[in-house]
Write a protein that holds these residues in place. Structure first.
Motif, PDB file in Angstrom:
ATOM      1  N   THR A 188       0.841  -1.193   0.000  1.00 61.56           N
ATOM      2  CA  THR A 188       0.000   0.000   0.000  1.00 61.56           C
ATOM      3  C   THR A 188       0.876   1.241   0.000  1.00 61.56           C
ATOM      4  O   THR A 188       2.106   1.149   0.003  1.00 61.56           O
ATOM      5  CB  THR A 188      -0.936   0.001   1.220  1.00 61.56           C
ATOM      6  OG1 THR A 188      -1.808   1.137   1.153  1.00 61.56           O
ATOM      7  CG2 THR A 188      -0.146   0.058   2.515  1.00 61.56           C
ATOM      8  N   ARG A 189       0.220   2.371   0.000  1.00 61.86           N
ATOM      9  CA  ARG A 189       0.905   3.661   0.078  1.00 61.86           C
ATOM     10  C   ARG A 189       0.521   4.365   1.363  1.00 61.86           C
ATOM     11  O   ARG A 189      -0.440   3.992   2.031  1.00 61.86           O
ATOM     12  CB  ARG A 189       0.519   4.536  -1.124  1.00 61.86           C
ATOM     13  CG  ARG A 189       1.096   4.069  -2.438  1.00 61.86           C
ATOM     14  CD  ARG A 189       0.459   4.781  -3.608  1.00 61.86           C
ATOM     15  NE  ARG A 189      -0.961   4.400  -3.759  1.00 61.86           N
ATOM     16  CZ  ARG A 189      -1.796   4.971  -4.612  1.00 61.86           C
ATOM     17  NH1 ARG A 189      -1.379   5.963  -5.379  1.00 61.86           N
ATOM     18  NH2 ARG A 189      -3.044   4.568  -4.699  1.00 61.86           N
ATOM     19  N   HIS A 190       1.301   5.378   1.714  1.00 64.83           N
ATOM     20  CA  HIS A 190       1.025   6.171   2.909  1.00 64.83           C
ATOM     21  C   HIS A 190      -0.318   6.880   2.745  1.00 64.83           C
ATOM     22  O   HIS A 190      -0.662   7.363   1.664  1.00 64.83           O
ATOM     23  CB  HIS A 190       2.136   7.200   3.116  1.00 64.83           C
ATOM     24  CG  HIS A 190       2.161   7.790   4.491  1.00 64.83           C
ATOM     25  ND1 HIS A 190       1.270   8.744   4.904  1.00 64.83           N
ATOM     26  CD2 HIS A 190       2.973   7.557   5.558  1.00 64.83           C
ATOM     27  CE1 HIS A 190       1.525   9.082   6.148  1.00 64.83           C
ATOM     28  NE2 HIS A 190       2.568   8.373   6.573  1.00 64.83           N
ATOM     29  N   ALA A 191      -1.075   6.929   3.826  1.00 66.11           N
ATOM     30  CA  ALA A 191      -2.410   7.514   3.760  1.00 66.11           C
ATOM     31  C   ALA A 191      -2.367   8.986   3.385  1.00 66.11           C
ATOM     32  O   ALA A 191      -3.291   9.492   2.725  1.00 66.11           O
ATOM     33  CB  ALA A 191      -3.124   7.333   5.099  1.00 66.11           C
ATOM     34  N   ALA A 192      -1.315   9.692   3.796  1.00 66.56           N
ATOM     35  CA  ALA A 192      -1.246  11.133   3.535  1.00 66.56           C
ATOM     36  C   ALA A 192      -0.197  11.508   2.497  1.00 66.56           C
ATOM     37  O   ALA A 192      -0.135  12.657   2.070  1.00 66.56           O
ATOM     38  CB  ALA A 192      -0.949  11.879   4.845  1.00 66.56           C
ATOM     39  N   ASP A 193       0.639  10.552   2.083  1.00 70.91           N
ATOM     40  CA  ASP A 193       1.718  10.849   1.132  1.00 70.91           C
ATOM     41  C   ASP A 193       1.804   9.691   0.146  1.00 70.91           C
ATOM     42  O   ASP A 193       2.369   8.638   0.442  1.00 70.91           O
ATOM     43  CB  ASP A 193       3.043  11.030   1.874  1.00 70.91           C
ATOM     44  CG  ASP A 193       4.173  11.452   0.937  1.00 70.91           C
ATOM     45  OD1 ASP A 193       3.914  11.609  -0.267  1.00 70.91           O
ATOM     46  OD2 ASP A 193       5.308  11.637   1.425  1.00 70.91           O
ATOM     47  N   GLU A 194       1.258   9.880  -1.043  1.00 69.21           N
ATOM     48  CA  GLU A 194       1.202   8.804  -2.023  1.00 69.21           C
ATOM     49  C   GLU A 194       2.561   8.493  -2.633  1.00 69.21           C
ATOM     50  O   GLU A 194       2.691   7.532  -3.397  1.00 69.21           O
ATOM     51  CB  GLU A 194       0.198   9.160  -3.128  1.00 69.21           C
ATOM     52  CG  GLU A 194      -1.241   9.259  -2.626  1.00 69.21           C
ATOM     53  CD  GLU A 194      -2.248   9.309  -3.771  1.00 69.21           C
ATOM     54  OE1 GLU A 194      -1.795   9.349  -4.935  1.00 69.21           O
ATOM     55  OE2 GLU A 194      -3.457   9.300  -3.486  1.00 69.21           O
ATOM     56  N   GLU A 195       3.584   9.295  -2.324  1.00 71.24           N
ATOM     57  CA  GLU A 195       4.928   9.029  -2.835  1.00 71.24           C
ATOM     58  C   GLU A 195       5.668   7.997  -1.987  1.00 71.24           C
ATOM     59  O   GLU A 195       6.754   7.561  -2.367  1.00 71.24           O
ATOM     60  CB  GLU A 195       5.732  10.329  -2.889  1.00 71.24           C
ATOM     61  CG  GLU A 195       5.164  11.383  -3.830  1.00 71.24           C
ATOM     62  CD  GLU A 195       5.154  10.930  -5.280  1.00 71.24           C
ATOM     63  OE1 GLU A 195       6.103  10.230  -5.678  1.00 71.24           O
ATOM     64  OE2 GLU A 195       4.181  11.247  -5.991  1.00 71.24           O
ATOM     65  N   ARG A 196       5.090   7.626  -0.857  1.00 67.45           N
ATOM     66  CA  ARG A 196       5.731   6.642   0.027  1.00 67.45           C
ATOM     67  C   ARG A 196       4.965   5.311  -0.036  1.00 67.45           C
ATOM     68  O   ARG A 196       3.732   5.288   0.016  1.00 67.45           O
ATOM     69  CB  ARG A 196       5.775   7.154   1.467  1.00 67.45           C
ATOM     70  CG  ARG A 196       6.629   8.399   1.644  1.00 67.45           C
ATOM     71  CD  ARG A 196       6.606   8.860   3.079  1.00 67.45           C
ATOM     72  NE  ARG A 196       7.209   7.879   3.974  1.00 67.45           N
ATOM     73  CZ  ARG A 196       7.166   7.943   5.311  1.00 67.45           C
ATOM     74  NH1 ARG A 196       6.538   8.965   5.894  1.00 67.45           N
ATOM     75  NH2 ARG A 196       7.728   7.021   6.049  1.00 67.45           N
ATOM     76  N   PHE A 197       5.719   4.219  -0.149  1.00 70.69           N
ATOM     77  CA  PHE A 197       5.127   2.898  -0.300  1.00 70.69           C
ATOM     78  C   PHE A 197       5.521   2.020   0.882  1.00 70.69           C
ATOM     79  O   PHE A 197       6.637   2.141   1.428  1.00 70.69           O
ATOM     80  CB  PHE A 197       5.600   2.246  -1.607  1.00 70.69           C
ATOM     81  CG  PHE A 197       5.112   2.948  -2.849  1.00 70.69           C
ATOM     82  CD1 PHE A 197       3.973   2.515  -3.494  1.00 70.69           C
ATOM     83  CD2 PHE A 197       5.799   4.042  -3.369  1.00 70.69           C
ATOM     84  CE1 PHE A 197       3.523   3.161  -4.644  1.00 70.69           C
ATOM     85  CE2 PHE A 197       5.357   4.687  -4.508  1.00 70.69           C
ATOM     86  CZ  PHE A 197       4.207   4.243  -5.149  1.00 70.69           C
TER      87      PHE A 197
END
Length: 864
Positions: free
Chosen positions: A424-433
Motif C-alpha cells: 500500500t501507500r502512505h495515507a497522507a503521502d502517495e509518494e511513500r510505499f
C-alpha cells in the motif's frame, strides 16, 4: 544610627558647613540692636544735638528692619511648597547608609550621623574623608581610586570590598572581617556650579552572610541532586541538554568537566529509534505532559543501557516547543536472573530497537501498542495521543487498500497462518510505499491483541524498480533505433550513390534531372532522421571539444531569437566564471535550438524563454537528489518557458523516439530523443520539470572538464594537423577539401551490403580508381593475399558478418603496418575505436554518404 536633636524634631548631621543662621539667631541679634539703640538714646539725650541722636536712631532702625526682613525670608524658606527641602534634609540626615560629601580638595562638607557611627567618629573633628579612611587597606584604596576616576568623568559608580576588621574598631563584640559597599556620584551645588563628591557607605556583612548561606544551601541541593540514586537531565526547546547530574553522567561514561550546556543533544544519548518515543510526548498549550518510557540509552563507548525514563515536557509558550525534565532509572533485569521482570525488559528492548516498525491490533482493528520505529515511520498519520484514544490501524493505510488490509486482519482473527502481505501507500503521502505483514496472535490468555502487523517501507525499492524498468526500456529502444538506423543508412547510401551516378550522365536541362535532385534531397532529409535516431541510441559521430557555455549560448542568441519569433521574448542569464565542459559543439547547438523551439511551440500566445547557466558544486548535487545523477561538479544549463506545461503522466515518455504531443505532420517525435542521446553521450544528465498551465523547465548538467596534457595536445593537432594523421576525415573534416577528386590508386572496398558495395565501386571507378570488392573481412584478406599486398587503401564497413572492420584492420596491420584504411559506418567513431589498437591511424566516413564525399575521403587519405 542617626541621633535626634534635643527638641526631637529630626536627626541632625554631625557636620554641615553649608547651613545658614536660623530664625532664633536673627531675632536675638534684632533684640540686641533695639536694646542698644534705646540705651544709646537715653544716654545721649540732652548731651548731644537732637538731630544727631535722631540720625543715630534712624541708622539703628534701618539695621533692625534689615534683620527683620531677612528673618521673615528665612522663615518663608523653611515653609516652602509642601516642605520638600525639610523632608529631604530629614531623609538624608537619618538615612541608614553613611553619607559624606567632600569638595574637590577632599575636605568634608557634610556627613550624616550614620557615617560617623560607621567610621567610629565621636565628634566632628574625628570625621575623615573616604580617601583618608580607606588608604590603609590596599583592596579598599583601589576601589576608592576607581570610583574617584569615575566621578571625575561625571559617572556614578559602586564597589564592594572586604576589610579584615570593622571600621572604627569592634562594636557590640562583633569581630572578624567585614564587607562594605561604597557608592559615589557627582553633585552640582550653587549658582556658581560648585561640584562636590557624594559618597554612600554601608556595612553589607549581614547581606553577604545571607548570600553565602543561600549558596551553601543551593550547593547542598545540587550535590544531593548530582549524587542521587537516579539520573536526571534537563533539555532546552531544541533538544539540547542544558543539565545532567553526576549519576547519569557516570552511567553513560560522560566526563562532566568536559560538558558544557548545549554541547550534546538528547538524540546523542538515545539508542535505536528511541527518539521517536520521546518525541511522541507532546505537551498541550497550558498543560504539561508526563510519560514513562522504556528504551535504551547510548553510552560514550557505544554500548546500550536499558533504562526507564520519567519524561516531562513543559507546556509550549508562544508556539515554541517546550523544555523537558527527565528522571532516568536503570533497569537491572539482566542481573536478576530469569525472572518475569527480566524477560519483560528484554522484550521491551527488542521491541523498541528492532529496525522494523511493529504494531499490535485488536479484533476491531484498533492499535493496542506500537514500537518506536512505527511512531517514526508514520509520524504524520498517528501520534501518541491518537494511540491513547484508540485509533484504528487503517488510518495509516491508503484508502484504496483498506479493504485488502481488512481481509488480512479477518484472516488473522481466524487464526490463519499464511496471510499474503499487503502492499500500500502512505495515507497522507502517495509518494511513500509500504508492505504490511499481518501475523495472527495465538494466545490462550486474556490478551486483547488479535494480530501483529510488521511494516516495511518500500519507497526506495519501488523507485529502483521504476528506474530499472525505465533504463531497460530506453536501452531496448536505443538498441532498436540503432539497428534500424544502421540498416536504413545502407539503403540511403545506395540511393544517394545511384542518384549521383545518374546525375553524372544528365544535364540540368534534362527532364529527369529535377526528379533525381528531389530524390537526393529527400534522401538527405531521411538521413537527418537517421542521425536523430543514432543520437538517441548514443551512436552518432561526435567530435567533442572543450567549450565555454557562455560563448556557446552567446553565439546562438541571435539564431534562437530569430527561430522563436517576435511574440516570444528571450531572456539569458549568464552564470559567473563558468567551468569548461567537453562536448560536440554542433550537436550541443542542436540541443539548445531544439529545446528553444519546443518552448516556443508551448507558448502559442507568446511569453518569455529564459536560458540560464550556473556552476553546481558537489555538495549542491547531493542536495538536488536527482535520480541517477552521480555526485560531482557540473555546469547547469536551464531552458525555461511559460507555456502550457506537460501532464505528469506524459513527462516520463517525452524522451522516447516517435513520442510527440504535437499534431500530425508537425513533429516526428525525435527531437527530444536526440537531445537525450546527445546529453548522455556527452556524459551529462537532463531533468525536466513541468506544471500544467504554468510552464516547463529542462535542466541540463554537463560534467566539469579538467584540462589535461592530452587536451593540450589535441588542441595543437586541431590547430596544425599532422601529415601522418588521417583521423577526422569525414568529407567535411579539418583538412582542406581537394579540388581534384580523380586518382589512379588501387582501392579494396569491403561492404556486406551489395547495393552499397556495387554503387561505391562504380563511383570510384568513374574517378579513375582501380577497385576490388569484398563482402566480408575474411574475403578481403584473401583478395589482398592474391594481390600480394598491392593495395593502396582499404575502405571497409564496420559491422559485417564473419569478421568486422576493426578485426580486419588489426589483421592487415600485422603484415602491412603502413596500409591506409578508411572506416565507413552509420555508428559513431567512438563505438568501435575502443576495439582498435592504441594510436591506430585511420580515416572515418559516416553513412549515408554521397559520391563526392566518398571520393573526397579516399583522396584525402591517399594524399596524407
Amino acid at each position: 544610627m542617626a541621633r535626634e536633636n534635643q527638641s526631637g524634631d529630626y536627626p541632625t548631621p554631625i557636620i554641615d558647613r553649608h547651613s545658614k543662621p536660623g530664625t532664633v539667631v536673627r531675632l536675638t541679634v534684632l533684640a540686641v540692636v533695639l536694646i542698644g539703640a534705646a540705651i544709646a538714646f537715653i544716654y545721649l539725650e540732652g548731651r548731644v544735638n537732637t538731630n544727631l541722636g535722631l540720625g543715630l536712631l534712624g541708622m539703628l532702625a534701618m539695621v533692625g528692619i534689615f534683620y527683620l526682613v531677612s528673618t521673615v525670608i528665612g522663615f518663608v524658606q523653611l515653609m516652602p511648597r509642601g516642605g520638600g527641602d525639610v523632608l529631604s534634609r530629614i531623609f538624608i540626615d537619618g538615612h541608614p547608609e553613611g553619607t559624606v560629601v567632600t569638595d574637590k580638595k577632599g575636605r568634608v562638607v557634610y556627613a550624616n550621623r550614620t557615617y560617623a557611627d560607621l567610621i567610629g567618629a565621636k565628634n566632628p573633628a574625628d570625621v575623615l574623608s573616604i580617601e583618608a579612611i580607606m588608604s590603609s587597606d590596599n583592596q579598599a584604596a583601589e576601589a576608592v581610586y576607581r570610583l574617584t576616576n569615575q566621578i571625575r568623568e561625571g559617572k556614578e559608580g559602586q564597589e564592594e570590598f572586604r576589610l579584615l576588621k570593622r571600621l572604627g574598631g569592634s562594636q557590640n563584640g562583633a569581630e572578624g572581617p567585614r564587607w562594605y559597599r561604597l557608592r559615589a556620584r557627582l553633585l552640582d551645588v550653587g549658582d556658581a556650579g560648585e561640584q562636590l563628591h557624594a559618597w554612600q557607605l554601608s556595612d553589607i556583612t549581614a547581606e553577604r552572610e545571607d548570600q553565602e548561606k543561600f549558596f551553601r544551601e543551593l550547593q547542598h541541593a545540587i550535590d544531593y541532586l548530582d549524587h542521587a540514586p537516579a539520573g536526571f537531565m534537563s533539555t532546552g526547546q531544541n533538544g539540547e541538554i542544558v543539565y545532567i547530574n553526576a549519576t547519569l553522567a557516570d552511567w553513560i561514561g560522560l566526563d562532566l568537566t568536559q560538558f558544557t550546556p548545549g554541547s550534546i543533544a538528547l538524540n546523542d544519548l538515545v539508542a535505536g529509534e528511541g527518539m521517536a518515543l520521546i518525541e511522541s510526548v507532546e505537551a498541550a498549550p497550558g498543560l504539561d505532559r508526563t510519560a514513562t518510557l522504556d528504551l535504551d540509552m547510548l553510552r560514550q563507548d557505544g554500548k546500550s543501557m536499558p533504562v526507564r525514563l520519567v519524561h516531562r515536557v513543559s507546556a509550549p509558550r508562544d508556539g515554541a516547543p517546550g523544555e523537558s525534565r527527565t528522571i532516568v532509572l536503570l533497569r537491572g533485569g539482566e542481573a536478576s536472573g530469569p525472572s518475569a521482570a527480566a524477560a519483560e525488559m528484554r522484550f521491551t528492548r527488542f521491541f523498541n530497537n528492532t529496525p522494523m516498525a511493529i504494531a499490535s491490533v485488536d479484533g476491531s482493528g484498533k492499535i493496542v501498542r506500537t514500537n518506536a520505529p512505527f511512531l517514526k515511520m508514520f509520524s504524520g498519520a498517528v501520534s501518541r495521543d491518537d494511540l491513547e484514544k484508540g485509533t484504528r490501524f487503517e488510518t495509516v493505510v491508503h484508502e484504496a487498500d483498506r479493504k485488502l488490509f481488512a481481509s488480512a486482519l479477518e484472516a488473522a482473527a481466524e487464526g490463519q497462518g499464511d496471510i499474503a502481505p499487503v502492499d500500500t501507500r502512505h495515507a497522507a503521502d502517495e509518494e511513500r510505499f509500504f508492505r504490511f505483514y499481518v501475523t495472527a496472535v495465538i494466545d490462550d490468555g486474556d490478551s486483547k491483541e488479535t494480530a501483529i502487523v510488521y511494516a516495511v517501507e518500500t519507497t526506495e525499492q519501488k523507485a529502483l524498480e521504476a528506474q530499472m524498468a525505465e533504463t531497460q526500456k530506453m536501452n531496448a529502444v536505443g538498441t532498436l533505433a540503432g539497428g534500424i538506423a544502421h540498416d536504413f543508412n545502407n539503403v540511403l547510401t545506395a540511393i544517394l550513390l545511384s542518384a549521383d551516378h545518374l546525375l553524372l550522365s544528365l544535364r540540368p536541362s534534362d527532364s529527369a534531372f529535377a526528379d533525381l535532385m528531389e530524390i537526393k534531397r529527400n534522401a538527405n532529409r531521411a538521413a537527418v532522421l537517421v542521425r536523430q535516431l543514432l543520437a538517441f541510441s548514443r551512436k552518432q559521430t561526435m567530435r567533442p571539444t572543450v567549450l565555454s557555455m557562455t560563448d556557446v549560448i552567446g553565439d546562438l542568441r541571435m539564431l534562437v531569437d530569430r527561430l522563436t519569433g517576435t511574440h516570444v521574448k528571450l531572456d539569458i542569464d549568464y552564470g559567473k566564471d563558468l567551468w569548461p565542459v567537453k562536448t560536440d559543439l554542433g550537436q550541443f547547438e542542436q540541443v539548445i535550438i531544439n529545446l528553444a523551439v519546443n518552448a516556443r511551440d508551448a507558448m502559442p500566445d507568446g511569453g518569455t524563454i529564459k536560458i540560464s547557466t550556473a556552476n553546481v558544486e558537489s555538495s549542491e548535487v547531493a542536495a538536488l537528489n536527482n535520480r541517477g545523477m552521480e555526485v560531482g561538479e557540473y555546469v547547469m544549463i536551464a531552458i525555461e518557458d511559460e507555456g502550457t506545461g506537460i501532464a505528469p503522466d506524459l513527462l516520463d515518455k517525452i524522451f522516447e523516439p516517435f513520442f510527440t504531443t504535437k499534431d500530425v505532420g508537425k513533429g516526428t517525435g525525435l527531437g527530444l530523443s536526440m537531445v537525450y542521446g546527445i546529453i548522455k553521450q556527452s556524459g551529462g544528465y537532463i531533468y525536466p520539470e513541468s506544471e500544467v498551465g504554468k510552464g516547463s523547465v529542462f535542466r541540463i548538467y554537463l560534467p566539469r572538464h579538467i584540462e589535461t596534457e592530452e587536451d593540450t595536445a589535441s588542441e595543437a593537432v586541431a590547430e596544425k594537423p599532422s601529415e601522418s594523421s588521417t583521423e577526422g576525415v569525414n568529407g567535411t573534416g579539418g583538412q582542406k577539401e581537394p579540388t581534384d577528386l580523380t586518382g589512379s590508386a588501387t582501392v579494396l572496398l569491403v561492404e556486406d551490403e551489395e547495393a552499397v558495395r556495387r554503387g561505391g565501386k562504380r563511383m570510384l571507378e568513374t574517378r579513375g580508381y582501380t577497385v576490388h570488392e569484398a563482402g566480408s573481412g575474411v574475403e578481403a584478406l584473401d583478395i589482398i593475399k592474391e594481390l600480394e599486398g598491392e593495395v593502396d587503401i582499404v575502405v571497409s564497413d564496420v559491422v559485417m558478418p564473419e569478421m568486422d572492420g576493426p578485426t580486419l584492420l588489426r589483421e592487415l596491420r600485422k603484415d602491412y603496418p603502413d596500409m591506409k584504411f578508411i572506416f565507413v559506418s552509420g555508428y559513431a567513431e567512438d563505438a568501435f575505436a575502443k576495439n582498435l589498437p592504441e594510436n591506430a591511424q585511420f580515416g572515418f566516413l559516416p553513412k549515408p554518404f554521397s559520391l563526392k564525399q566518398l571520393a573526397t575521403a579516399v583522396k584525402e587519405v591517399i594524399d596524407s
